[in-house]
Motif scaffolding. Structure first.
Motif, PDB file in Angstrom:
ATOM      1  N   VAL A  80     -38.450  17.178-109.270  1.00 11.79           N
ATOM      2  CA  VAL A  80     -37.930  16.462-108.105  1.00 11.79           C
ATOM      3  C   VAL A  80     -37.478  17.447-107.034  1.00 11.79           C
ATOM      4  O   VAL A  80     -37.811  17.300-105.847  1.00 11.79           O
ATOM      5  CB  VAL A  80     -36.781  15.524-108.513  1.00 11.79           C
ATOM      6  N   PHE A  81     -36.713  18.461-107.434  1.00 14.27           N
ATOM      7  CA  PHE A  81     -36.273  19.459-106.458  1.00 14.27           C
ATOM      8  C   PHE A  81     -37.463  20.201-105.853  1.00 14.27           C
ATOM      9  O   PHE A  81     -37.479  20.502-104.656  1.00 14.27           O
ATOM     10  CB  PHE A  81     -35.302  20.447-107.113  1.00 14.27           C
ATOM     11  N   GLY A  82     -38.461  20.498-106.683  1.00 13.18           N
ATOM     12  CA  GLY A  82     -39.663  21.157-106.172  1.00 13.18           C
ATOM     13  C   GLY A  82     -40.409  20.275-105.195  1.00 13.18           C
ATOM     14  O   GLY A  82     -40.890  20.742-104.156  1.00 13.18           O
ATOM     15  N   GLY A  83     -40.513  18.981-105.495  1.00 13.29           N
ATOM     16  CA  GLY A  83     -41.176  18.057-104.589  1.00 13.29           C
ATOM     17  C   GLY A  83     -40.453  17.955-103.257  1.00 13.29           C
ATOM     18  O   GLY A  83     -41.085  17.896-102.194  1.00 13.29           O
ATOM     19  N   LEU A  84     -39.123  17.932-103.308  1.00 12.32           N
ATOM     20  CA  LEU A  84     -38.339  17.880-102.066  1.00 12.32           C
ATOM     21  C   LEU A  84     -38.559  19.140-101.234  1.00 12.32           C
ATOM     22  O   LEU A  84     -38.635  19.083-100.002  1.00 12.32           O
ATOM     23  CB  LEU A  84     -36.858  17.700-102.390  1.00 12.32           C
ATOM     24  N   TYR A  85     -38.645  20.286-101.905  1.00 11.65           N
ATOM     25  CA  TYR A  85     -38.905  21.529-101.177  1.00 11.65           C
ATOM     26  C   TYR A  85     -40.271  21.486-100.506  1.00 11.65           C
ATOM     27  O   TYR A  85     -40.419  21.902 -99.344  1.00 11.65           O
ATOM     28  CB  TYR A  85     -38.831  22.735-102.119  1.00 11.65           C
ATOM     29  N   LEU A  86     -41.278  20.964-101.208  1.00 11.24           N
ATOM     30  CA  LEU A  86     -42.611  20.861-100.611  1.00 11.24           C
ATOM     31  C   LEU A  86     -42.607  19.908 -99.422  1.00 11.24           C
ATOM     32  O   LEU A  86     -43.286  20.154 -98.414  1.00 11.24           O
ATOM     33  CB  LEU A  86     -43.631  20.393-101.657  1.00 11.24           C
ATOM     34  N   LEU A  87     -41.848  18.820 -99.515  1.00 10.12           N
ATOM     35  CA  LEU A  87     -41.751  17.885 -98.384  1.00 10.12           C
ATOM     36  C   LEU A  87     -41.084  18.566 -97.192  1.00 10.12           C
ATOM     37  O   LEU A  87     -41.509  18.381 -96.039  1.00 10.12           O
ATOM     38  CB  LEU A  87     -40.964  16.639 -98.800  1.00 10.12           C
ATOM     39  N   ASP A 189     -53.364  22.083 -88.900  1.00  8.76           N
ATOM     40  CA  ASP A 189     -51.965  22.154 -89.319  1.00  8.76           C
ATOM     41  C   ASP A 189     -51.474  20.809 -89.834  1.00  8.76           C
ATOM     42  O   ASP A 189     -50.758  20.735 -90.844  1.00  8.76           O
ATOM     43  CB  ASP A 189     -51.082  22.617 -88.156  1.00  8.76           C
ATOM     44  N   ARG A 190     -51.851  19.728 -89.139  1.00  6.90           N
ATOM     45  CA  ARG A 190     -51.417  18.406 -89.573  1.00  6.90           C
ATOM     46  C   ARG A 190     -52.042  18.056 -90.936  1.00  6.90           C
ATOM     47  O   ARG A 190     -51.395  17.451 -91.791  1.00  6.90           O
ATOM     48  CB  ARG A 190     -51.787  17.360 -88.518  1.00  6.90           C
ATOM     49  N   ALA A 191     -53.319  18.413 -91.120  1.00 10.07           N
ATOM     50  CA  ALA A 191     -53.981  18.139 -92.396  1.00 10.07           C
ATOM     51  C   ALA A 191     -53.327  18.931 -93.529  1.00 10.07           C
ATOM     52  O   ALA A 191     -53.104  18.400 -94.631  1.00 10.07           O
ATOM     53  CB  ALA A 191     -55.465  18.470 -92.307  1.00 10.07           C
ATOM     54  N   CYS A 192     -53.010  20.211 -93.268  1.00  9.07           N
ATOM     55  CA  CYS A 192     -52.337  21.027 -94.288  1.00  9.07           C
ATOM     56  C   CYS A 192     -50.962  20.460 -94.609  1.00  9.07           C
ATOM     57  O   CYS A 192     -50.570  20.388 -95.785  1.00  9.07           O
ATOM     58  CB  CYS A 192     -52.208  22.478 -93.806  1.00  9.07           C
ATOM     59  N   ALA A 193     -50.224  20.049 -93.569  1.00  6.69           N
ATOM     60  CA  ALA A 193     -48.902  19.473 -93.780  1.00  6.69           C
ATOM     61  C   ALA A 193     -49.002  18.187 -94.596  1.00  6.69           C
ATOM     62  O   ALA A 193     -48.200  17.952 -95.505  1.00  6.69           O
ATOM     63  CB  ALA A 193     -48.226  19.202 -92.439  1.00  6.69           C
ATOM     64  N   ALA A 194     -49.978  17.345 -94.262  1.00  8.78           N
ATOM     65  CA  ALA A 194     -50.147  16.087 -94.989  1.00  8.78           C
ATOM     66  C   ALA A 194     -50.504  16.342 -96.452  1.00  8.78           C
ATOM     67  O   ALA A 194     -49.989  15.673 -97.358  1.00  8.78           O
ATOM     68  CB  ALA A 194     -51.227  15.242 -94.324  1.00  8.78           C
ATOM     69  N   ALA A 195     -51.376  17.320 -96.701  1.00  3.35           N
ATOM     70  CA  ALA A 195     -51.785  17.625 -98.071  1.00  3.35           C
ATOM     71  C   ALA A 195     -50.607  18.145 -98.889  1.00  3.35           C
ATOM     72  O   ALA A 195     -50.380  17.709-100.036  1.00  3.35           O
ATOM     73  CB  ALA A 195     -52.919  18.649 -98.061  1.00  3.35           C
ATOM     74  N   ILE A 196     -49.828  19.073 -98.312  1.00  7.42           N
ATOM     75  CA  ILE A 196     -48.675  19.618 -99.040  1.00  7.42           C
ATOM     76  C   ILE A 196     -47.622  18.533 -99.242  1.00  7.42           C
ATOM     77  O   ILE A 196     -46.998  18.435-100.307  1.00  7.42           O
ATOM     78  CB  ILE A 196     -48.096  20.827 -98.278  1.00  7.42           C
ATOM     79  N   GLY A 197     -47.414  17.687 -98.223  1.00  9.42           N
ATOM     80  CA  GLY A 197     -46.464  16.590 -98.358  1.00  9.42           C
ATOM     81  C   GLY A 197     -46.879  15.623 -99.453  1.00  9.42           C
ATOM     82  O   GLY A 197     -46.045  15.157-100.238  1.00  9.42           O
ATOM     83  N   LEU A 198     -48.169  15.304 -99.528  1.00  4.02           N
ATOM     84  CA  LEU A 198     -48.666  14.403-100.566  1.00  4.02           C
ATOM     85  C   LEU A 198     -48.460  15.007-101.955  1.00  4.02           C
ATOM     86  O   LEU A 198     -48.052  14.308-102.894  1.00  4.02           O
ATOM     87  CB  LEU A 198     -50.148  14.115-100.331  1.00  4.02           C
ATOM     88  N   LEU A 199     -48.717  16.303-102.073  1.00  2.00           N
ATOM     89  CA  LEU A 199     -48.501  16.965-103.356  1.00  2.00           C
ATOM     90  C   LEU A 199     -47.016  16.966-103.736  1.00  2.00           C
ATOM     91  O   LEU A 199     -46.673  16.829-104.910  1.00  2.00           O
ATOM     92  CB  LEU A 199     -49.031  18.402-103.294  1.00  2.00           C
TER      93      LEU A 199
END
Length: 207
Positions: A80-87, A189-199
């Motif tokens: 959970v903490f890792g996911g929040l960091y990725l977001l 940049d938006r695509a990379c952000a969306a991909a990392i956010g989804l992960l």
């Protein structure tokens, strides 16, 4: 006590290479950093990513994966903490897609250490590699390893991680690649952000 044989080492490197190059937050961030900031920022960042990933290997050798299996709640909390960091990372990248792009540095600068530490933090944000390394090591080396063999195994994993992340940093920061990036920077940049956010979301949901 087992030792490392060449076929086992080759199998480990092949499996680890596939895992590194499979689209995930680390490789996406490495590519985007090389595109946006050039080799001077991308190389330290890539070295940080490799170091962070290799720390999970070290922790797997020390038995952290067993701790995760015995204490699923600890593993869930870290995810959970890792996911929040990725977001948080993805949101920063999303906002930066419209910001002026600074000049790319071709050599190490004052931001090198910051980039190195940032790479470590990003790869430590996902505890899944600890289980991956534990599974990979047990499948390739079913017999207990001597301390010297464990040290050689860690060096092999670190070297593999360093090779691929450094190669990505160098290749993706070349002038032709960066010129293509500049032509479509906003969408990349938006695509990379969306991909990392989804992960990041998947990491939280799957806890």
């Amino acid at each position: 006590m087992g030792a490392i044989a060449f076929p086992q080492a080759a199998a480990l490197v092949a499996a680890l290479s596939l895992a590194i190059l499979t689209p995930g937050p680390a490789i996406i961030a490495a590519v985007q950093t090389a595109f946006a900031h050039g080799r001077g920022r991308a190389l330290p960042y890539g070295l940080g990513l490799a170091t962070g990933a290799s720390l999970w290997c070290l922790m797997a050798l020390f038995g952290l994966a067993l701790v995760f299996r015995l204490n699923p709640m600890l593993f869930s909390v870290l995810k959970v903490f890792g996911g929040l960091y990725l977001l948080w990372f993805a949101w920063g990248l999303w906002k930066a897609s419209t910001a002026p792009l600074p000049e790319a540095a071709e050599g190490p600068g004052r931001g090198a250490m910051r980039g190195f530490l940032g790479g470590i933090a990003l790869n430590l944000s996902n505890p899944k590699p600890a289980l991956f390394y534990a599974t990979l090591i047990l499948s390739v080396f079913p017999e207990p390893l001597a301390p010297s063999a464990q040290a050689a195994l860690y060096a092999l994993c670190l070297g593999t991680e360093l090779f691929w992340y450094a190669l990505v940093a160098v290749l993706m920061s070349t002038a032709p690649m960066r010129s293509r990036y500049f032509a479509a920077r906003f969408w990349i940049d938006r695509a990379c952000a969306a991909a990392i956010g989804l992960l990041g979301i998947l990491l939280i949901v799957q806890h």
